[in-house]
Design an enzyme around this catalytic site. Sequence first.
Site, PDB file in Angstrom:
ATOM      1  N   TYR A 164       0.799  -1.218   0.000  1.00  0.00           N
ATOM      2  CA  TYR A 164       0.000   0.000   0.000  1.00  0.00           C
ATOM      3  C   TYR A 164       0.837   1.276   0.000  1.00  0.00           C
ATOM      4  CZ  TYR A 164      -3.285  -3.557   1.537  1.00  0.00           C
ATOM      5  OH  TYR A 164      -4.035  -4.698   1.636  1.00  0.00           O
ATOM      6  N   MET A 165       0.288   2.316  -0.623  1.00  0.00           N
ATOM      7  CA  MET A 165       0.806   3.681  -0.550  1.00  0.00           C
ATOM      8  C   MET A 165      -0.283   4.514   0.145  1.00  0.00           C
ATOM      9  SD  MET A 165       3.751   3.773  -2.367  1.00  0.00           S
ATOM     10  CE  MET A 165       4.568   2.989  -3.759  1.00  0.00           C
ATOM     11  N   ASP A 166      -0.155   4.649   1.450  1.00  0.00           N
ATOM     12  CA  ASP A 166      -1.277   5.147   2.242  1.00  0.00           C
ATOM     13  C   ASP A 166      -1.597   6.616   2.011  1.00  0.00           C
ATOM     14  OD1 ASP A 166      -1.870   2.711   3.383  1.00  0.00           O
ATOM     15  OD2 ASP A 166      -0.538   2.997   5.091  1.00  0.00           O
ATOM     16  N   GLY A 200      -4.239  12.171   5.431  1.00  0.00           N
ATOM     17  CA  GLY A 200      -5.048  13.080   6.234  1.00  0.00           C
ATOM     18  C   GLY A 200      -6.511  12.711   6.252  1.00  0.00           C
ATOM     19  N   VAL A 246      -5.543   3.975   9.120  1.00  0.00           N
ATOM     20  CA  VAL A 246      -5.689   3.537   7.734  1.00  0.00           C
ATOM     21  C   VAL A 246      -6.173   2.088   7.784  1.00  0.00           C
ATOM     22  CG1 VAL A 246      -4.591   3.410   5.473  1.00  0.00           C
ATOM     23  CG2 VAL A 246      -3.761   5.054   7.172  1.00  0.00           C
ATOM     24  N   TYR A 300      -4.407  -0.378  10.642  1.00  0.00           N
ATOM     25  CA  TYR A 300      -3.240   0.205  11.313  1.00  0.00           C
ATOM     26  C   TYR A 300      -3.514   1.633  11.767  1.00  0.00           C
ATOM     27  CZ  TYR A 300       0.967  -2.645  11.532  1.00  0.00           C
ATOM     28  OH  TYR A 300       1.922  -3.552  11.915  1.00  0.00           O
ATOM     29  N   HIS A 315       5.838  -7.777   7.358  1.00  0.00           N
ATOM     30  CA  HIS A 315       5.654  -6.616   6.473  1.00  0.00           C
ATOM     31  C   HIS A 315       6.604  -5.503   6.886  1.00  0.00           C
ATOM     32  CE1 HIS A 315       3.046  -6.100   9.975  1.00  0.00           C
ATOM     33  NE2 HIS A 315       3.171  -4.800   9.794  1.00  0.00           N
ATOM     34  N   ASP A 349      11.695  20.791   3.279  1.00  0.00           N
ATOM     35  CA  ASP A 349      12.246  21.924   2.534  1.00  0.00           C
ATOM     36  C   ASP A 349      12.979  22.819   3.531  1.00  0.00           C
ATOM     37  OD1 ASP A 349      12.858  24.060   0.969  1.00  0.00           O
ATOM     38  OD2 ASP A 349      10.797  24.574   0.428  1.00  0.00           O
ATOM     39  N   MET A 350      14.262  22.538   3.713  1.00  0.00           N
ATOM     40  CA  MET A 350      15.068  23.264   4.691  1.00  0.00           C
ATOM     41  C   MET A 350      15.489  24.623   4.123  1.00  0.00           C
ATOM     42  SD  MET A 350      14.927  21.028   7.062  1.00  0.00           S
ATOM     43  CE  MET A 350      16.020  21.735   8.289  1.00  0.00           C
ATOM     44  N   ASP A 404      18.312  26.328  -3.479  1.00  0.00           N
ATOM     45  CA  ASP A 404      17.126  26.047  -2.672  1.00  0.00           C
ATOM     46  C   ASP A 404      16.881  24.544  -2.772  1.00  0.00           C
ATOM     47  OD1 ASP A 404      14.819  26.104  -1.229  1.00  0.00           O
ATOM     48  OD2 ASP A 404      13.727  27.461  -2.564  1.00  0.00           O
TER      49      ASP A 404
END
Length: 744
Positions: A385-387, A394, A472, A475, A532, A541-542, A683
């Site tokens: 899965y790609m949750d 969210g 999800v 889990y 699993h 993004d520092m 950047d």
Amino acid sequence: MEGKRFFRFLLILFSVALVLLLTWANLPHAPAEAEDLLDCATDAPWCSTTTSSSSSSSRPRKHPPEAAISKPRPGKPDAARSHKSDTPRHPLDPLTVQEINRVRALVLSHALFGDEGSASYALHSIELEEPEKSLVLRWRKGDPLPPRKASVVARVGGLSHVLSVDIGAGSVEKVGEGPPTGYPPMTIEDMTAATWAVFSDAKFNRTVEGRGVELRDLACLPLTAGWYGPTEEGRRLIKVQCFSMEGTANFYMRPIEGLTVLVDLDTKRVIDLIDKGPHIPIPKAANTDYRFSQMDPSQRMNLINPISIEQPKGPSFVVEDGHTVKWANWEFHLKPDARAGVVVSQARVRDPDTGEMRAVMYRGFTSELFVPYMDPTDAWYFKTYMDAGEYGFGLQAMPLDPLNDCPRNAYFMDGVFAAADGKPYVRSNMICIYESYAGDIGWRHSESPITGMGIREVRPKVTLVVRMAASVANYDYIVDWEFQTDGLIRVKVGLSGILMVKGSPYSNLNDVPGQENLYGTILSENIIGVIHDHYITFHLDMDIDGSDNSFVKVDIKKERTSLEESPRRSYLKAVRNVAKTEKDAQVKLKLYDPSEFHVINPNKKTRVGNPVGYKVVPAGTAASLLDLDDPPQRRGAFTNNQIWVTPYNRTEQWAGGFFVCQSQGEDTLAAWSEKDRPIENKDIVVWYTLGFHHIPCQEDFPIMPTVSSSFDLKPVNFFESNPILRVPPNAEKDLPVCKPAASA
């Protein structure tokens, strides 16, 4: 005969209704009408028109006034906050209810949707299209906001489209279409439609009954299919597997093993049914229910006395204008996000010497979660899965429970999202913010008696925590952003909830033939916890004192000495290597080849000449062991390294790609990094992956204790000296004295 058919029809209809109710209770809900949602009861867990079957009277709502924090009253619900009149006050504020309603009206008037939105459609996301970074960095409170825009992903007529909506100007621009492979995240309607579809298939109904399960006891889950070759291309697919909820709320422990239904999400039709498990019994319900209310009172354990942190002067943080958090020497913007969960932006820390608020991170969030199961059999191979990109991390966030998820004096923040029809709804108590003190030490020193100086200096460590918990399906993920007064940011992920288990013919390990691979651990009779992995990749993004930064790999090397040079035979030295391009910055962590990983501003130096910076400090993590050409790993190639660095590109946010469902891995962080672009004094964005290998054990049954891992973003030559040197210690007079109840 006709009576029997009619009775069977009623039974199936009743069973479908039960399954839908269960699915609706376990997945995020979209309201039928926005006005109903916004006026809903305080205790409704989802603040939607659907009434929850569980009581929420112990979950009080607490919303302090903007720009201030009021002391919450645990156990005494305050009035639910209305979001009808919310207005944006910062360029990065999420879309408001009014804005989402306007975006919906503008989008549906576009020619793509026919007359008045008559074309069949689904809006898979309506999100703020953030202004250009340069505009945000120039903006100051009191300035007019940059034009407010929304990015919309719509599916119309079987095709995916990306639209840009200028809310103020009232214009809609089509900016792109879906790629040749991959689809947008599923909507809640997609998920519920999949559970409807299986009941329309007579073979499915007969198979379930043949396994000894009554249709009214079914609980079914929509599981993303991944990608495994040309036979699954050209149409949106979902796989459905079902469980028996007879006798327990923990239906996950009662799988109907081997039964998988393939459903076309666009046509809502069953394509295929595979049943490889008629010989596998359904595990018993005994000892699987985890609810405290259902436990035998004689078996409940009171191991500790109640504990709470008291703040006699109230919390030390404030939330201004709904989304700007100020605490101690920190300030940052915070917002809920349907895909990422939590987004922390413009994090700045005050310099103790100059009083200046200095930039640390422009934007940080969970970019993707990759969860591959290690069972290659028919009913399991696709469970990779790609949750975030498939389900919406969210969107799976559950309301946080005061006093249990978050302590007293926590501030709760709602999320405002859009349903598939474009109407707004509220995800209540999605984020909490609170101060934490666990007896940790900020710094200390005691002088040895031999010096004759009776010095003992200690400072307590109090931190600020931003928390979200996403369920999800089975889990639960707890994500914490923790801010410390010494400038450190700790990102921690906790795993809890319920294992995805496999039904088994075996009740004891002694029954298993010697050569048979169980692909996991026997947890209880007829239940196997499948091995699993979990990988959580963060986009960081520092901006260390500005946007032009460099990535430095500081290698710790062993040096040998000669006999003439020293009595020592070896020592360590630090060798600094500035990454010129992306490939220079790809890092696989190695215990016996250690390094530090610095993000520096080469244009700003300390008074003694060191470049100011922060370093990524890894903790316990795991690396993927799958073959690089394994289809799941092609899609999850962003886990091939633990650290990546790319030049800032506002289109490169999601490590698994923008359209993740059934993608083939052509639009991932790994693919972008192959361009090998320059990153020195640019950047840049740092990507860090936390990893967990999970070999289940019996302690994980029936619900698992939380296991956690974290990483730090730590100042390195950022300050001129210890930034909390001048903070005072605690004094007895500053703290409340609490007496045990028996002596009060």
